[in-house]
Write a protein that holds these residues in place. Structure first.
Motif, PDB file in Angstrom:
ATOM      1  N   ASN A  53       3.628  -2.982   3.793  1.00  0.00           N
ATOM      2  CA  ASN A  53       3.236  -4.292   3.306  1.00  0.00           C
ATOM      3  C   ASN A  53       2.280  -4.893   4.324  1.00  0.00           C
ATOM      4  O   ASN A  53       2.616  -4.990   5.503  1.00  0.00           O
ATOM      5  CB  ASN A  53       4.475  -5.171   3.136  1.00  0.00           C
ATOM      6  N   ALA A  54       1.081  -5.228   3.865  1.00  0.00           N
ATOM      7  CA  ALA A  54       0.092  -5.813   4.775  1.00  0.00           C
ATOM      8  C   ALA A  54      -0.289  -7.172   4.218  1.00  0.00           C
ATOM      9  O   ALA A  54      -0.483  -7.318   3.003  1.00  0.00           O
ATOM     10  CB  ALA A  54      -1.127  -4.917   4.863  1.00  0.00           C
ATOM     11  N   GLU A 105      -8.444   1.139   8.903  1.00  0.00           N
ATOM     12  CA  GLU A 105      -8.557   2.322   8.027  1.00  0.00           C
ATOM     13  C   GLU A 105      -7.356   2.462   7.086  1.00  0.00           C
ATOM     14  O   GLU A 105      -6.832   3.552   6.859  1.00  0.00           O
ATOM     15  CB  GLU A 105      -8.771   3.604   8.856  1.00  0.00           C
ATOM     16  N   ILE A 106      -6.904   1.312   6.598  1.00  0.00           N
ATOM     17  CA  ILE A 106      -5.826   1.297   5.591  1.00  0.00           C
ATOM     18  C   ILE A 106      -6.484   1.053   4.229  1.00  0.00           C
ATOM     19  O   ILE A 106      -7.153   0.027   4.040  1.00  0.00           O
ATOM     20  CB  ILE A 106      -4.800   0.175   5.905  1.00  0.00           C
ATOM     21  N   ASP A 107      -6.309   1.993   3.305  1.00  0.00           N
ATOM     22  CA  ASP A 107      -6.985   1.880   2.009  1.00  0.00           C
ATOM     23  C   ASP A 107      -6.150   1.024   1.043  1.00  0.00           C
ATOM     24  O   ASP A 107      -5.182   1.491   0.451  1.00  0.00           O
ATOM     25  CB  ASP A 107      -7.222   3.276   1.424  1.00  0.00           C
ATOM     26  N   TYR A 108      -6.566  -0.219   0.900  1.00  0.00           N
ATOM     27  CA  TYR A 108      -5.831  -1.170   0.066  1.00  0.00           C
ATOM     28  C   TYR A 108      -6.469  -1.311  -1.319  1.00  0.00           C
ATOM     29  O   TYR A 108      -5.947  -2.050  -2.162  1.00  0.00           O
ATOM     30  CB  TYR A 108      -5.812  -2.552   0.751  1.00  0.00           C
ATOM     31  N   THR A 109      -7.585  -0.592  -1.552  1.00  0.00           N
ATOM     32  CA  THR A 109      -8.414  -0.910  -2.723  1.00  0.00           C
ATOM     33  C   THR A 109      -7.712  -0.683  -4.066  1.00  0.00           C
ATOM     34  O   THR A 109      -8.048  -1.336  -5.045  1.00  0.00           O
ATOM     35  CB  THR A 109      -9.734  -0.113  -2.683  1.00  0.00           C
ATOM     36  N   SER A 110      -6.710   0.209  -4.102  1.00  0.00           N
ATOM     37  CA  SER A 110      -6.030   0.386  -5.393  1.00  0.00           C
ATOM     38  C   SER A 110      -4.736  -0.450  -5.474  1.00  0.00           C
ATOM     39  O   SER A 110      -3.934  -0.286  -6.396  1.00  0.00           O
ATOM     40  CB  SER A 110      -5.729   1.875  -5.633  1.00  0.00           C
ATOM     41  N   SER A 111      -4.536  -1.345  -4.493  1.00  0.00           N
ATOM     42  CA  SER A 111      -3.339  -2.203  -4.521  1.00  0.00           C
ATOM     43  C   SER A 111      -3.686  -3.589  -5.054  1.00  0.00           C
ATOM     44  O   SER A 111      -4.815  -4.053  -4.885  1.00  0.00           O
ATOM     45  CB  SER A 111      -2.769  -2.377  -3.115  1.00  0.00           C
ATOM     46  N   GLU A 112      -2.677  -4.213  -5.642  1.00  0.00           N
ATOM     47  CA  GLU A 112      -2.895  -5.551  -6.214  1.00  0.00           C
ATOM     48  C   GLU A 112      -2.577  -6.615  -5.159  1.00  0.00           C
ATOM     49  O   GLU A 112      -1.530  -6.540  -4.503  1.00  0.00           O
ATOM     50  CB  GLU A 112      -1.970  -5.725  -7.412  1.00  0.00           C
ATOM     51  N   LEU A 113      -3.497  -7.577  -4.997  1.00  0.00           N
ATOM     52  CA  LEU A 113      -3.231  -8.671  -4.051  1.00  0.00           C
ATOM     53  C   LEU A 113      -2.280  -9.665  -4.725  1.00  0.00           C
ATOM     54  O   LEU A 113      -2.544 -10.127  -5.828  1.00  0.00           O
ATOM     55  CB  LEU A 113      -4.544  -9.363  -3.666  1.00  0.00           C
ATOM     56  N   LYS A 114      -1.175  -9.968  -4.033  1.00  0.00           N
ATOM     57  CA  LYS A 114      -0.227 -10.947  -4.591  1.00  0.00           C
ATOM     58  C   LYS A 114      -0.031 -12.068  -3.586  1.00  0.00           C
ATOM     59  O   LYS A 114      -0.190 -11.847  -2.374  1.00  0.00           O
ATOM     60  CB  LYS A 114       1.116 -10.284  -4.884  1.00  0.00           C
ATOM     61  N   GLY A 115       0.342 -13.228  -4.058  1.00  0.00           N
ATOM     62  CA  GLY A 115       0.500 -14.350  -3.133  1.00  0.00           C
ATOM     63  C   GLY A 115       1.649 -15.252  -3.518  1.00  0.00           C
ATOM     64  O   GLY A 115       2.214 -15.149  -4.603  1.00  0.00           O
ATOM     65  N   VAL A 147       0.847  -1.188   0.000  1.00  0.00           N
ATOM     66  CA  VAL A 147       0.000   0.000   0.000  1.00  0.00           C
ATOM     67  C   VAL A 147       0.889   1.246   0.000  1.00  0.00           C
ATOM     68  O   VAL A 147       1.831   1.336   0.798  1.00  0.00           O
ATOM     69  CB  VAL A 147      -0.917  -0.005   1.251  1.00  0.00           C
ATOM     70  N   ARG A 148       0.574   2.188  -0.892  1.00  0.00           N
ATOM     71  CA  ARG A 148       1.372   3.428  -0.970  1.00  0.00           C
ATOM     72  C   ARG A 148       0.966   4.370   0.143  1.00  0.00           C
ATOM     73  O   ARG A 148       0.188   5.292  -0.050  1.00  0.00           O
ATOM     74  CB  ARG A 148       1.147   4.133  -2.317  1.00  0.00           C
ATOM     75  N   GLN A 149       1.428   4.084   1.324  1.00  0.00           N
ATOM     76  CA  GLN A 149       1.114   4.939   2.477  1.00  0.00           C
ATOM     77  C   GLN A 149       2.233   4.767   3.489  1.00  0.00           C
ATOM     78  O   GLN A 149       2.664   3.645   3.756  1.00  0.00           O
ATOM     79  CB  GLN A 149      -0.225   4.466   3.082  1.00  0.00           C
ATOM     80  N   ARG A 150       2.691   5.881   4.045  1.00  0.00           N
ATOM     81  CA  ARG A 150       3.719   5.802   5.090  1.00  0.00           C
ATOM     82  C   ARG A 150       3.024   5.339   6.369  1.00  0.00           C
ATOM     83  O   ARG A 150       1.946   5.812   6.704  1.00  0.00           O
ATOM     84  CB  ARG A 150       4.345   7.198   5.254  1.00  0.00           C
TER      85      ARG A 150
END
Ligand code: FAD
Length: 325
Positions: A193-194, A220-230, A162-165
């Motif tokens: 990294n979550a 309240e971490i906005d992950y919606t524009s991040s790609e889920l990887k595994g 996630v692009r957030q400090r």
């Protein structure tokens, strides 16, 4: 030249640490990596004290002295024995590669997949390369491990970058939905990294993903524009030394099954294999200590896999004993 003293399959943490410990020796080394980049690996990038003497430079890492632990509705702060470092795997890969890049005895072939293993050679990119020693450091789906006919034992991790400090390391257990798994947040320099770690024999990936999304929404971490990887993590250790073929890191099943932590095992095994190659009498002391710890940590898992609810009690007891509530 198609003959080398040592061929290393893969150029991950284990491979590059092995090469670094063989650098500037009289031993010719060929590293064969299928990717074009170093450290292009789905990973949280959290490195604990288990990595021992390995020091990741501050310029590419962050350091944390404690973690918040969420056990259902209770929260604890637990101090680490030694700081946890977080590092982006691409930056760590580039750093590790830089360490060996000037060594004349180390050759690196990128963008070349090892497709076949033979008794004294490997086939890669349509060519045959001969070895005296082969180091399988090619991760959880290792072709070398398959050649040796060893069974694997996989756990899984799913992550968002996630692009957030962010400034807190977080751990959360949720035995009801995740059984023996857990959720994490590892802050990096500009991102976080979550993710969720789980045993797929106990928890379905869809459930793990839903638990992760719920957790991030709560935080309240906005992950919606991040790609889920595994990715899968091989925790099934069945030995490292097989004649002139050695296994390192995930290929050897060295990650701890309790947490999926594998960078430490990768670095230690890479280093120990290099020492063993240079001195066949070397007793791999650091490796033995790590394996002892792995066995000890994994012992209670059998109980927790049968009675996951005990994890709540175990974590609470642990936190209270440490008196860091
Ligand atoms: C989602 C997730 C999160 C994780 N988070 C953490 C964490 O926070 N901390 C931690 O300690 N561990 C973590 N791990 C585990 C950690 O990533 C691994 O244990 C570690 O990367 C193992 O290093 P390695 O060098 O053994 O293998 P890898 O890093 O997997 O490197 C193997 C290399 O071999 C190459 N390769 C594979 N097959 C071939 C072939 N046939 N020919 C040529 N090249 C090949 C690959 O491209 C790769 O570069 C996580 C794992 C996952 C999946």
């Amino acid at each position: 030249m198609k003959e080398y003293d040592v061929i290393i399959t893969g150029a991950g943490s284990a491979a590059l640490e092995c090469a670094a410990n063989l650098s500037n020796s009289g031993i010719s080394v060929l590293i064969v990596e299928k990717d074009n980049e170093f450290g292009n690996k789905v990973c949280g990038g959290g490195v604990t004290y288990l990595a021992g003497g390995y020091d990741i430079p501050d310029t590419i890492s962050r350091s944390f002295s404690s973690t918040k632990v969420f056990v259902n509705r209770k929260n604890y702060v637990i101090d680490f024995k030694k700081p946890l470092k977080t590092v982006l795997r691409r930056e760590f890969g580039d750093y590790q590669h830089k360490v060996i890049s000037k060594s004349r005895n180390i050759n690196v072939l990128t963008g070349t997949e090892v497709t076949e293993i033979k008794r004294n050679s490997v086939i890669a990119g349509g060519c045959e390369y001969f070895f005296k020693y082969l180091v399988g450091a090619d991760g959880s789906d290792s072709i070398v491990r398959k050649y040796l006919g060893l069974r694997s034992d996989f756990c899984y991790g799913l992550t968002y970058t996630v692009r957030q400090r962010y400034d807190d390391v977080i751990w959360k257990v949720d035995p009801e939905r995740l059984k023996t798994g857990y959720l994490w947040v590892f802050p990096h320099v500009e991102t976080m990294n979550a993710g969720v770690y789980f045993n797929s024999k106990l928890v379905k990936p869809d459930v793990a993903k839903a638990v992760l999304n719920d957790f991030l929404t709560d935080m309240e971490i906005d992950y919606t524009s991040s790609e889920l990887k595994g990715g899968r993590i091989n925790c099934g250790y069945r030995g490292m030394f097989f004649g002139n073929i050695f296994l390192a890191g995930d290929a050897a099943g060295l990650p701890l099954k309790t947490t999926g932590e594998g960078i430490a095992g990768a670095l230690i095994s890479g280093r120990e294999i290099a020492k063993k190659i240079m001195d066949p009498e070397y007793k791999t002391i650091e490796m033995k200590q790590y394996l002892k710890l792995k066995r000890k940590r994994e012992l209670p898992l059998n109980i927790l896999e049968t009675f996951p609810f005990l994890q709540n009690t175990a974590f609470r007891l642990y936190a209270s004993l440490k008196k860091y509530k």
